[in-house]
Every structure is written in C-alpha cells, then in structure tokens.
Design a protein around this motif. Structure first.
Motif, PDB file in Angstrom:
ATOM      1  N   LEU A   6     -31.743 -23.315  61.095  1.00 58.68           N
ATOM      2  CA  LEU A   6     -31.971 -23.315  62.533  1.00 58.68           C
ATOM      3  C   LEU A   6     -33.153 -22.428  62.899  1.00 58.68           C
ATOM      4  N   TRP A   7     -33.260 -21.270  62.224  1.00 56.91           N
ATOM      5  CA  TRP A   7     -34.401 -20.394  62.477  1.00 56.91           C
ATOM      6  C   TRP A   7     -35.692 -21.108  62.116  1.00 56.91           C
ATOM      7  N   GLY A   8     -35.696 -21.777  60.972  1.00 59.03           N
ATOM      8  CA  GLY A   8     -36.875 -22.520  60.557  1.00 59.03           C
ATOM      9  C   GLY A   8     -37.215 -23.628  61.526  1.00 59.03           C
ATOM     10  N   ARG A   9     -36.193 -24.215  62.139  1.00 61.39           N
ATOM     11  CA  ARG A   9     -36.409 -25.290  63.103  1.00 61.39           C
ATOM     12  C   ARG A   9     -37.175 -24.789  64.315  1.00 61.39           C
ATOM     13  N   GLN A  10     -36.889 -23.579  64.744  1.00 60.48           N
ATOM     14  CA  GLN A  10     -37.586 -23.011  65.890  1.00 60.48           C
ATOM     15  C   GLN A  10     -39.052 -22.769  65.587  1.00 60.48           C
ATOM     16  N   GLN A  11     -39.376 -22.618  64.290  1.00 64.12           N
ATOM     17  CA  GLN A  11     -40.754 -22.365  63.908  1.00 64.12           C
ATOM     18  C   GLN A  11     -41.516 -23.655  63.574  1.00 64.12           C
ATOM     19  N   SER A  12     -40.867 -24.817  63.698  1.00 61.85           N
ATOM     20  CA  SER A  12     -41.487 -26.065  63.257  1.00 61.85           C
ATOM     21  C   SER A  12     -42.619 -26.488  64.171  1.00 61.85           C
ATOM     22  N   ASP A  13     -43.344 -27.477  63.738  1.00 58.94           N
ATOM     23  CA  ASP A  13     -44.560 -27.951  64.389  1.00 58.94           C
ATOM     24  C   ASP A  13     -44.337 -28.230  65.868  1.00 58.94           C
ATOM     25  N   SER A  67     -46.381 -33.899  39.868  1.00 56.73           N
ATOM     26  CA  SER A  67     -47.377 -34.846  39.360  1.00 56.73           C
ATOM     27  C   SER A  67     -47.436 -36.133  40.173  1.00 56.73           C
ATOM     28  N   GLU A  68     -46.390 -36.405  40.955  1.00 63.21           N
ATOM     29  CA  GLU A  68     -46.343 -37.659  41.708  1.00 63.21           C
ATOM     30  C   GLU A  68     -46.406 -37.433  43.218  1.00 63.21           C
ATOM     31  N   TRP A  69     -46.706 -36.209  43.623  1.00 63.46           N
ATOM     32  CA  TRP A  69     -46.669 -35.911  45.050  1.00 63.46           C
ATOM     33  C   TRP A  69     -47.708 -36.715  45.837  1.00 63.46           C
ATOM     34  N   GLY A  70     -48.872 -36.963  45.261  1.00 62.06           N
ATOM     35  CA  GLY A  70     -49.896 -37.750  45.952  1.00 62.06           C
ATOM     36  C   GLY A  70     -49.390 -39.141  46.297  1.00 62.06           C
ATOM     37  N   THR A  71     -48.708 -39.781  45.348  1.00 61.12           N
ATOM     38  CA  THR A  71     -48.139 -41.110  45.574  1.00 61.12           C
ATOM     39  C   THR A  71     -47.029 -41.051  46.608  1.00 61.12           C
ATOM     40  N   ILE A  72     -46.175 -40.034  46.517  1.00 60.09           N
ATOM     41  CA  ILE A  72     -45.083 -39.871  47.478  1.00 60.09           C
ATOM     42  C   ILE A  72     -45.643 -39.698  48.885  1.00 60.09           C
ATOM     43  N   LYS A  73     -46.649 -38.869  49.014  1.00 61.37           N
ATOM     44  CA  LYS A  73     -47.259 -38.594  50.314  1.00 61.37           C
ATOM     45  C   LYS A  73     -47.841 -39.870  50.931  1.00 61.37           C
ATOM     46  N   TYR A  74     -48.545 -40.646  50.139  1.00 59.39           N
ATOM     47  CA  TYR A  74     -49.172 -41.873  50.638  1.00 59.39           C
ATOM     48  C   TYR A  74     -48.118 -42.874  51.125  1.00 59.39           C
ATOM     49  N   ALA A  75     -47.094 -43.124  50.294  1.00 56.21           N
ATOM     50  CA  ALA A  75     -46.078 -44.115  50.655  1.00 56.21           C
ATOM     51  C   ALA A  75     -45.256 -43.656  51.855  1.00 56.21           C
ATOM     52  N   THR A  76     -44.950 -42.368  51.925  1.00 54.77           N
ATOM     53  CA  THR A  76     -44.178 -41.837  53.051  1.00 54.77           C
ATOM     54  C   THR A  76     -44.955 -41.979  54.357  1.00 54.77           C
ATOM     55  N   LYS A  77     -46.220 -41.673  54.318  1.00 55.12           N
ATOM     56  CA  LYS A  77     -47.067 -41.796  55.504  1.00 55.12           C
ATOM     57  C   LYS A  77     -47.099 -43.243  55.987  1.00 55.12           C
ATOM     58  N   ARG A  78     -47.265 -44.177  55.073  1.00 57.51           N
ATOM     59  CA  ARG A  78     -47.296 -45.599  55.452  1.00 57.51           C
ATOM     60  C   ARG A  78     -45.963 -46.039  56.060  1.00 57.51           C
ATOM     61  N   ILE A  82     -48.543 -36.525  60.505  1.00 62.72           N
ATOM     62  CA  ILE A  82     -47.866 -36.785  59.231  1.00 62.72           C
ATOM     63  C   ILE A  82     -48.716 -36.341  58.046  1.00 62.72           C
ATOM     64  N   ASP A  83     -49.965 -36.745  58.014  1.00 60.62           N
ATOM     65  CA  ASP A  83     -50.805 -36.443  56.854  1.00 60.62           C
ATOM     66  C   ASP A  83     -50.998 -34.945  56.657  1.00 60.62           C
ATOM     67  N   PRO A  84     -51.407 -34.172  57.686  1.00 58.88           N
ATOM     68  CA  PRO A  84     -51.548 -32.728  57.458  1.00 58.88           C
ATOM     69  C   PRO A  84     -50.236 -32.030  57.122  1.00 58.88           C
ATOM     70  N   VAL A  85     -49.119 -32.507  57.687  1.00 62.27           N
ATOM     71  CA  VAL A  85     -47.828 -31.893  57.365  1.00 62.27           C
ATOM     72  C   VAL A  85     -47.477 -32.137  55.908  1.00 62.27           C
ATOM     73  N   LEU A  86     -47.638 -33.368  55.428  1.00 59.54           N
ATOM     74  CA  LEU A  86     -47.342 -33.663  54.025  1.00 59.54           C
ATOM     75  C   LEU A  86     -48.285 -32.914  53.086  1.00 59.54           C
ATOM     76  N   THR A  87     -49.540 -32.777  53.501  1.00 53.83           N
ATOM     77  CA  THR A  87     -50.515 -32.057  52.687  1.00 53.83           C
ATOM     78  C   THR A  87     -50.160 -30.579  52.575  1.00 53.83           C
ATOM     79  N   SER A  88     -49.487 -30.046  53.586  1.00 50.83           N
ATOM     80  CA  SER A  88     -49.133 -28.618  53.596  1.00 50.83           C
ATOM     81  C   SER A  88     -47.959 -28.295  52.672  1.00 50.83           C
ATOM     82  N   ILE A  89     -47.298 -29.318  52.127  1.00 50.65           N
ATOM     83  CA  ILE A  89     -46.127 -29.097  51.269  1.00 50.65           C
ATOM     84  C   ILE A  89     -46.585 -28.872  49.833  1.00 50.65           C
ATOM     85  N   TYR A  90     -46.117 -27.779  49.236  1.00 50.87           N
ATOM     86  CA  TYR A  90     -46.437 -27.465  47.845  1.00 50.87           C
ATOM     87  C   TYR A  90     -45.192 -27.644  46.986  1.00 50.87           C
TER      88      TYR A  90
END
Length: 324
Positions: free
Chosen positions: A11-18, A96-107, A140-148
């Motif tokens: 819940l605390w993290g939710r208050q800090q969300s985008d 190793s597959e985050w780039g693919t995950i990010k692309y498909a999720t965005k679409r 969506i794209d900048p948020v997914l890019t911010s995930i490590y």
C-alpha cells in the motif's frame, strides 16, 4: 513477515506509484449493476474439437450451488469490460528475455478495448505497483524500461497482495495475467494463503509459465539430475500448484516454449475474455458463515466443454468474504 505487514508495504508503494495514472481513478467504467450480493460467474464454452460456442441464450445454461439449482438473474453473451492486472516476474531468472517480455506486454496493453482498464505489477524480492488502474498507454514503455530483473521470486506474495489490494472494491469483471518461470523461492505468504486471496478476489488467473519448458530442457541436458540445483520433482510440483491456482479461479495455465511466444499467448487470453458468457445469481443460501461453496455450470449444448470457477467464499457474519 506477516500477511498484514506485506500488504501494508505494498500500500505504501502504491502511494508512490506513477502519478500519471491518477486520471484512471476517475474513470468509473462499466459495472455489473445488479444487487451487491450477486455471484458473477464468467463461463467459457468450447466445442470438443476446439473453438468457442457463441450465440447461446440464458435459458441454455443451468447453474448450481452446492448441488442446489440457482436462478440466473444476470446474463451477458459477450465479454464484458474487464479489469486486467498484469503481474510480471522481474527476478534474475528472466533477465535474458526481458526485452521480448517488454515488447509483447506493451503491444497487449495498447490493444485492449477502450472500456478495459489495466494495472501493472512487477515482482522479484519486492512487489511493486508500477501502474495503477487506468487506460493511459503512453507511460507503458518507460515504466517497463525502468524495471530491472534481479533477485529471487516472490510469486505467492505477489498473488496475495494483488488479490487483496489491487482488486479491493473492484466490481467489474476481473482477470490476472501472471508471467513467470513459475518457481517461487522467497515468499513470506504460503501458497494456501495466496490461493485463498486469489479465489476471494474473484479474478480469473491466467498463468504464462515456463516450468514445463525448463523441465524438458533440463531433462534432456541432465538426464533427470538437476537444473541449477533444482530437482525435477520441484518443477513437477510447481506445475501442479499453478494448475490448481488457475483451475480454482476459472483461468488457465499457458505454456510458451520461450517468452518470445508471448504475443500469441496474450492473444489467446484476450480471445477467451472476449468470448465468455457471464452468469449472475443470488445464492439461495442466505447463511453468512464464510464457508466455501461449490459452483457447477451446465449447458444444454451437447458435447460442450465448459470452463468456470468451481466455487467461492460466502460472506461471513460481518458481510466480508475475504477474512483469512
């Protein structure tokens, strides 16, 4: 860590969300406008050979609770507007597959219907709400890019907080799409508590899991020994509990060989959500005892294969259906 503390941290993290998603809070959206004690059951009907059976009428369905016939008071032939929580594994095992995950999720998110809303949650050793309910797709794209991608996998913790917090007070049709390699290794919450939270949320869970693909790969390479120190039985058990999670919520487990097949997997989930019937009934059992009650759906179409959640938790004496 207790379940209460875990949810409080989320819940605390939710208050800090985008903050760009705050506008989504004002989008009232579609609600199933029937009595608040209506039990809503999305139902998928397929032919034995595959393909959805469309065009059925309300009187083609029968619904039972604990074996007792119930009166259908709400019926929809088409997929209703849906709240979809997309829950993404961001542990080190998917780096190793985050780039693919990010692309498909965005679409996938960009092609939702205008009346749908989504939220985006990532999990590894932490559960983070990255985007709250809304329809804004420009972030969506900048948020997914911010995930490590790093750390371990708190899958049960993620399901628990999504069920209890993200879907709190949501009345629309609900679905959770979980993208993970399927191996929880650090949750504070037990699988049983996560499962209960999922059932009580009334959200159908679709698990995109690589457990079976990893198991086959490891068996071929190691002849039944270990994969990264993990025995074969662990993958079998992980697959079983994921199947139970999907079954108990009326969803499915889908098995891509690689996350590069996510486009097709997401399309399957979207097609199923759009081709579901929704049945609503008011339980003839008025006792508020918090008990689990079994739901059975039948259809007059000969040979049809039916998929629906098999039960729900009744409200307790305080009117709540979510007390652990």
């Amino acid at each position: 860590m207790s379940c209460t503390a875990l949810t409080a941290m989320f819940l605390w993290g939710r208050q800090q969300s985008d903050p760009s998603n705050a506008a989504g809070k004002d989008q009232e959206g579609f609600k199933i406008r029937v009595e608040v004690n209506t039990i809503n059951v999305p139902v998928t009907v397929r032919r034995p050979e595959g393909g959805f059976i469309k065009g059925l009428a309300q009187n083609d369905f029968l619904i039972f609770e604990d074996g007792e016939p119930q009166e259908i008071v709400f019926f929809a032939q088409e997929g209703l507007p849906t709240r979809i929580a997309l829950v993404l594994d961001s542990s080190g095992s998917v780096v190793s597959e985050w780039g693919t995950i990010k692309y498909a999720t965005k679409r996938f998110l960009e092609h939702l219907k205008p009346e749908d809303q989504f939220s985006l949650i990532s999990f590894n050793t932490e559960i983070k709400l990255k985007m709250d309910w809304g329809r804004k797709t420009d972030r969506i794209d900048p948020v997914l890019t911010s995930i490590y991608c790093k750390g371990n996998t708190k899958l049960w913790d993620a399901i628990y907080v999504v069920g209890n917090d993200v879907f709190k007070d949501i009345k629309e049709k609900k679905a959770i799409i979980i993208m993970s390699d399927g191996m929880d290794n650090e949750s504070a919450v037990s699988y049983e508590n996560a499962l209960q939270a999922a059932i009580r949320s009334e959200a159908a869970i679709y698990v995109v899991s690589k457990t079976e693909a990893i198991r086959r790969l490891y068996m071929a390479a190691n002849k039944g020994s270990f994969y990264g120190g993990i025995p074969n039985d662990a993958f079998v058990q992980a697959d079983l509990v994921l199947r139970k999670l999907a079954y108990e919520t009326g969803g499915r487990v889908l098995y891509p060989n690689t996350f590069g097949q996510l486009d097709n997997i997401y399309a399957q989930v979207d097609e199923e959500l759009r081709n579901q019937y929704t049945l609503g009934y008011i339980s003839s059992n008025t006792i508020k005892d918090g008990s689990y009650r079994k739901i059975t759906v039948a259809v007059k179409e000969k040979g049809a294969a039916i998929s629906a959640r098999p039960g729900y938790y009744a409200p307790d004496a305080r009117g709540r259906a979510n007390a652990n």
